[in-house]
Design a protein around this motif. Structure first.
Motif, PDB file in Angstrom:
ATOM      1  N   UNK A 134       0.827  -1.214   0.000  1.00 46.40           N
ATOM      2  CA  UNK A 134       0.000   0.000   0.000  1.00 46.40           C
ATOM      3  C   UNK A 134       0.858   1.260   0.000  1.00 46.40           C
ATOM      4  N   UNK A 135       2.001   1.182   0.686  1.00 50.10           N
ATOM      5  CA  UNK A 135       2.903   2.333   0.775  1.00 50.10           C
ATOM      6  C   UNK A 135       3.529   2.619  -0.584  1.00 50.10           C
ATOM      7  N   UNK A 136       3.810   1.525  -1.307  1.00 49.78           N
ATOM      8  CA  UNK A 136       4.360   1.640  -2.656  1.00 49.78           C
ATOM      9  C   UNK A 136       3.344   2.336  -3.574  1.00 49.78           C
ATOM     10  N   UNK A 137       2.081   1.917  -3.441  1.00 45.07           N
ATOM     11  CA  UNK A 137       1.010   2.529  -4.239  1.00 45.07           C
ATOM     12  C   UNK A 137       0.900   4.023  -3.951  1.00 45.07           C
ATOM     13  N   UNK A 138       1.171   4.377  -2.701  1.00 45.76           N
ATOM     14  CA  UNK A 138       1.109   5.795  -2.319  1.00 45.76           C
ATOM     15  C   UNK A 138       2.321   6.577  -2.817  1.00 45.76           C
ATOM     16  N   UNK A 139       3.299   5.859  -3.376  1.00 48.12           N
ATOM     17  CA  UNK A 139       4.467   6.520  -3.932  1.00 48.12           C
ATOM     18  C   UNK A 139       5.591   6.744  -2.943  1.00 48.12           C
ATOM     19  N   UNK A 140       5.526   6.043  -1.805  1.00 50.99           N
ATOM     20  CA  UNK A 140       6.596   6.200  -0.825  1.00 50.99           C
ATOM     21  C   UNK A 140       7.875   5.529  -1.344  1.00 50.99           C
ATOM     22  N   UNK A 141       9.017   6.168  -1.125  1.00 51.16           N
ATOM     23  CA  UNK A 141      10.273   5.610  -1.649  1.00 51.16           C
ATOM     24  C   UNK A 141      10.703   4.359  -0.872  1.00 51.16           C
ATOM     25  N   UNK A 142      11.525   3.537  -1.540  1.00 50.53           N
ATOM     26  CA  UNK A 142      11.828   2.184  -1.063  1.00 50.53           C
ATOM     27  C   UNK A 142      12.348   2.138   0.376  1.00 50.53           C
ATOM     28  N   UNK A 143      13.299   3.007   0.693  1.00 51.83           N
ATOM     29  CA  UNK A 143      13.938   2.939   2.000  1.00 51.83           C
ATOM     30  C   UNK A 143      12.932   3.221   3.129  1.00 51.83           C
ATOM     31  N   UNK A 144      12.167   4.278   2.933  1.00 54.33           N
ATOM     32  CA  UNK A 144      11.181   4.680   3.931  1.00 54.33           C
ATOM     33  C   UNK A 144      10.096   3.603   4.083  1.00 54.33           C
ATOM     34  N   UNK A 145       9.728   3.032   2.935  1.00 55.83           N
ATOM     35  CA  UNK A 145       8.726   1.988   2.872  1.00 55.83           C
ATOM     36  C   UNK A 145       9.172   0.779   3.698  1.00 55.83           C
ATOM     37  N   UNK A 146      10.446   0.427   3.518  1.00 55.08           N
ATOM     38  CA  UNK A 146      11.008  -0.722   4.222  1.00 55.08           C
ATOM     39  C   UNK A 146      10.996  -0.477   5.736  1.00 55.08           C
TER      40      UNK A 146
END
Ligand SMILES: Nc1ncnc2c1ncn2[C@@H]1O[C@H](COP(=O)(O)OP(=O)(O)O)[C@@H](O)[C@H]1O
Ligand SMILES: [Mg+2]
Length: 256
Positions: A99-111
């Motif tokens: 869901x975070x990826x869909x929101x456009x959050x960058x990889x590091x923050x998402x992880x």
């Protein structure tokens, strides 16, 4: 957070003619509350939650979150369903990140965010596992982590423990209560399990069946920090009996 369900009706057009699933529903949930709606199968519980989630639109009435009308799904409302909804080909970590990826959050923050919530639900060491390697209770904890990672204003749960065996269900109820207490989240849960509703919630809406309408609103005064032992107390059984009677009464009223 203020969720308001105001004069909501929902009618489905079926080949057999119109079916009124929900009639004149008025409900609210405030910040930090744990609210349950209980009702028999077919009383419109899932429909109600799908309306709040924005997956369906009401035929009449309005649903608002902090005054904003619900017109579709949104990150302000996190959903957890009864059936396991994790993507089987993704790891636990990837499922929570999705869901975070869909929101456009960058990889590091998402992880980082996903790891944080896997930690919150006690599954940090399973981040690389696939859903099929997890038990039912663990899958639902991942689903909860996935919902929470989006920082919803309210968590919407449709019989989330309905598919679990009795022991797992009991430990998940304690887990959810502890999580709610610790994080101060707002929860609207739908269930047909009266003792589950009494154990978890501060307020219960009792739904009558066909059409689904609110028969009663019951405040549960069993204290804020409940342990499983509360289920063996007199007040607990009194609340369960009261709600069972209400459900029985509404069933009798609507019998053909
Ligand atoms: N998409 C739909 N189309 C037609 N009827 C529906 C639809 N969704 C639900 N219903 C009907 O609405 C009623 C309430 O269903 P539901 O909300 O699933 O109840 P519950 O979750 O309490 O078991 C049922 O009679 C069901 O058959
Ligand atoms: Mg349902």
């Amino acid at each position: 957070m203020h969720l308001e369900i105001a004069k909501v009706h929902k009618q489905f057009d079926t080949p057999q003619g119109p079916l009124v699933a929900l009639k004149d529903i008025n409900m609210h949930v405030e910040t930090g509350e744990f609210v349950c709606a209980v009702g028999a199968s077919g009383s419109g519980k899932s429909t109600l939650l799908r309306l709040v989630a924005g997956l369906e639109m009401p035929t009449a009435g309005e649903i608002t979150v902090d005054g904003q009308p619900v017109i579709g799904p949104g990150a302000d409302r996190g959903m957890v369903f009864q059936s396991y909804t994790l993507y089987p080909w993704m790891t636990v970590q990837e499922n929570v990140e999705f869901g975070l990826k869909l929101q456009g959050m960058e990889a590091k923050q998402r992880r980082e965010e996903a790891s944080r919530y896997l930690d919150v639900v006690g599954l940090a060491q399973f981040s690389r596992s696939l859903p099929k390697e997890l038990s039912g209770g663990m899958k639902q904890r991942v689903a909860i982590a996935r919902a929470l990672a989006n920082h919803p204003k309210i968590l919407l749960m449709d019989e989330p423990f309905g598919a679990l065996d009795v022991q797992t269900k009991e430990s998940m109820q304690e887990f959810l209560l502890e999580l709610w207490d610790r994080l101060g989240i707002s929860i609207l849960m739908i269930t047909h399990d009266v003792s589950e509703a009494v154990f978890l919630s501060q307020r219960i809406y009792v739904l009558s069946a066909r059409p689904g309408t609110i028969a009663e609103e019951v405040s549960i005064d069993l204290g804020q920090h409940r342990a499983y032992a509360v289920r063996r107390t007199e007040p607990f059984h009194h609340y369960c009996d009261e709600i069972m009677d209400l459900l029985r009464g509404t069933a009798a009223n609507t019998a053909p």
